[in-house]
Design an enzyme around this catalytic site. Structure first.
Site, PDB file in Angstrom:
ATOM      1  N   TYR A 345       3.261   0.220   4.315  1.00  0.00           N
ATOM      2  CA  TYR A 345       4.544   0.800   4.765  1.00  0.00           C
ATOM      3  C   TYR A 345       5.300   1.561   3.686  1.00  0.00           C
ATOM      4  O   TYR A 345       6.407   2.037   3.931  1.00  0.00           O
ATOM      5  CB  TYR A 345       5.505  -0.294   5.263  1.00  0.00           C
ATOM      6  N   CYS A 372     -10.613  -1.804  -5.792  1.00  0.00           N
ATOM      7  CA  CYS A 372     -11.287  -0.508  -5.888  1.00  0.00           C
ATOM      8  C   CYS A 372     -10.764   0.387  -4.787  1.00  0.00           C
ATOM      9  O   CYS A 372     -11.468   0.649  -3.801  1.00  0.00           O
ATOM     10  CB  CYS A 372     -12.782  -0.698  -5.743  1.00  0.00           C
TER      11      CYS A 372
END
Ligand code: LLP
Length: 442
Positions: A345, A372
């Site tokens: 968000y 990653c």
């Protein structure tokens, strides 16, 4: 600029934060650096006194302004662990549950399930049966198909199930789109505007094993003003008055859902929950008088505003990468697996270097996680002293929607949870192990 340096006392976003003589950040009176040393990082901390204080603010204000029959329900989706339900039971709160897993947790935590309200837009038959087995007090019924499924299960058991009907009042609370659920375009509930709310009520009133107690709505989350709640309450009460006139049914309970905001940054307003509740009550009384209705028992479902600022996450700083004349990254030993909210968000957080609180915040950086994935970020534009490997990075206000939304992405074990109560610190959830992560694999 999303975050503001916390080296100044005035920037402290909550009264459970401080700085001690050693220049360390304190949380609920505890030295965060000592806690990081004792339990390791990443580490979730919870301040039990703050959770209780928030419960009491809601409980006191709701009883005072809405009347004795009213009560707050803690929305467990914000943080769903057994120990929370001990606190909720002791504080005499009700609860909102949204899945069999939450019901199982609350019940295992010793919560009296007759004070629980079961939400969700797609309760399965097994959820319905499990909830009845566990004695869930109220179902918040979302649709016609669910209504019929509840009726069928209650009939099989020869019981009467109390329900509220989830209504979409059609309000835009000016909040983040993806956490805005009160508009007509919503997967939740039945809209008044389309006539579906009335149809649902009419069908519900004709079911033999169902007792309709009232209506529920939830308009969104992280809302700072009282106006959207007032509008929702007005719409719900007008609907209730219309249904009394048209179908002869007047709601005993009006549940206004959750959504009151919390302060993540120093420039967010400090919310006066009691003043908001008083304001909502005033408008509700006016409508009840106008329409000649009995004032209903009110429910509210705060999640975030009960637990958010009772939480903090501690990490260790690792790699510090400076890209000349562009930006700098400070990588920490956690990230989106323990706090996915920036990745999802773009949520703001206040961040501090907990072991060097009295030093100048002259280094601007992005605090990144260890996954990653480039989007694995906790916060951008953070101001802090330039960290050394091993310094403690504290992220404030992580009590809500962090642990409950955590994952094992990149096979990273979930952090432990330490509850702070008075002068004591108690490990309530141990750090997950690699074996735990393999435990369901056959
Ligand atoms: N009641 C219902 C029916 C809800 O759907 C929610 C939140 C609440 C109560 C509690 O709302 P609160 O007081 O916590 O704002 N994962 C998002 C938040 C999603 C909220 C969903 N429903 C986040 O991390 O911001």
């Amino acid at each position: 600029m999303l975050t503001i340096c916390l080296d100044n006392k005035n920037d402290m976003i909550c009264d459970n934060l401080g700085v001690n003589e050693a220049g360390h950040l304190t949380f609920a009176g505890h030295d965060t650096v000592s806690l990081a040393e004792k339990y390791g990082t990443p580490l979730y901390l919870l301040d039990e006194d703050k959770i209780r204080e928030k419960c009491r603010i809601y409980m006191g204000a709701m009883k005072k302004h809405f009347g004795e029959a009213s009560m707050p329900l803690y929305a467990g989706k914000a943080l769903c662990i057994k120990d929370i339900y001990r606190i909720m039971r002791e504080e005499k709160m009700g609860i909102d549950v949204v899945s069999s897993g939450e019901i199982f947790t609350a019940s295992a935590g010793g919560f009296p399930m007759e004070n629980s309200y079961f939400h969700g837009n797609n309760k399965t038959d097994s959820d319905i049966s499990f909830a009845m087995d566990k004695g869930v007090g109220y179902f918040v019924c979302d649709s016609v198909t669910e209504l019929l499924a509840i009726q069928k299960e209650a009939e099989k058991r020869g019981s009467i199930q109390k329900i509220l009907l989830r209504i979409t009042p059609g309000i835009d609370p000016h909040t983040h789109q993806s956490i805005n659920t009160g508009r007509v375009d919503s997967k939740f509930g039945a809209a008044i505007e389309t006539g579906q709310a009335k149809e649902l009520l009419s069908l519900a009133l004709r079911q033999k094993n169902i007792a309709v107690m009232g209506y529920h709505c939830h308009i969104g989350s992280q809302i700072f003003e009282s106006e959207p709640f007032i509008s929702a309450a007005e719409i719900m009460l007008s609907f209730s008055a219309d249904m009394r006139d048209e179908l002869g049914f007047e709601a005993e309970i009006i549940n206004l859902g959750g959504g009151m905001g919390v302060r993540y940054l120093p420039d967010h307003p400090l919310i006066d929950y009691e003043a908001n509740i008083a304001e909502i009550a005033k408008h509700m009384r006016m409508i009840c008088d106008e329409r000649g209705m009995k004032f209903p028992a009110v429910r509210m479902e705060p999640g975030r505003s009960i637990v958010a600022d009772a939480g903090m996450t501690l990490y260790s700083a690792g790699t510090v990468k400076i890209i000349p004349s562009f930006k700098s990254y400070v990588s920490i030993d956690g990230g989106m697996p323990d706090n996915p909210r920036f990745a999802l968000y773009g949520s703001p957080y206040s961040v501090a270097l907990a072991n060097r609180m009295n030093e100048e915040c002259d280094f601007v950086c992005t605090v990144a996680g260890r996954c990653c994935e480039s989007g694995d970020i906790i916060q951008e534009d953070v101001k802090m002293p330039k960290p050394e490997r091993g310094d403690i990075v504290a992220v404030m206000t992580t009590g809500a929607y962090n642990h409950s939304m955590a994952s094992n992405y990149n096979r990273i074990p979930r952090p432990p949870v330490v509850m702070l109560r008075g002068g004591e610190d108690k490990l309530i959830i141990r750090r997950e192990t690699y074996e735990d992560m393999l435990s369901c694999e056959l």
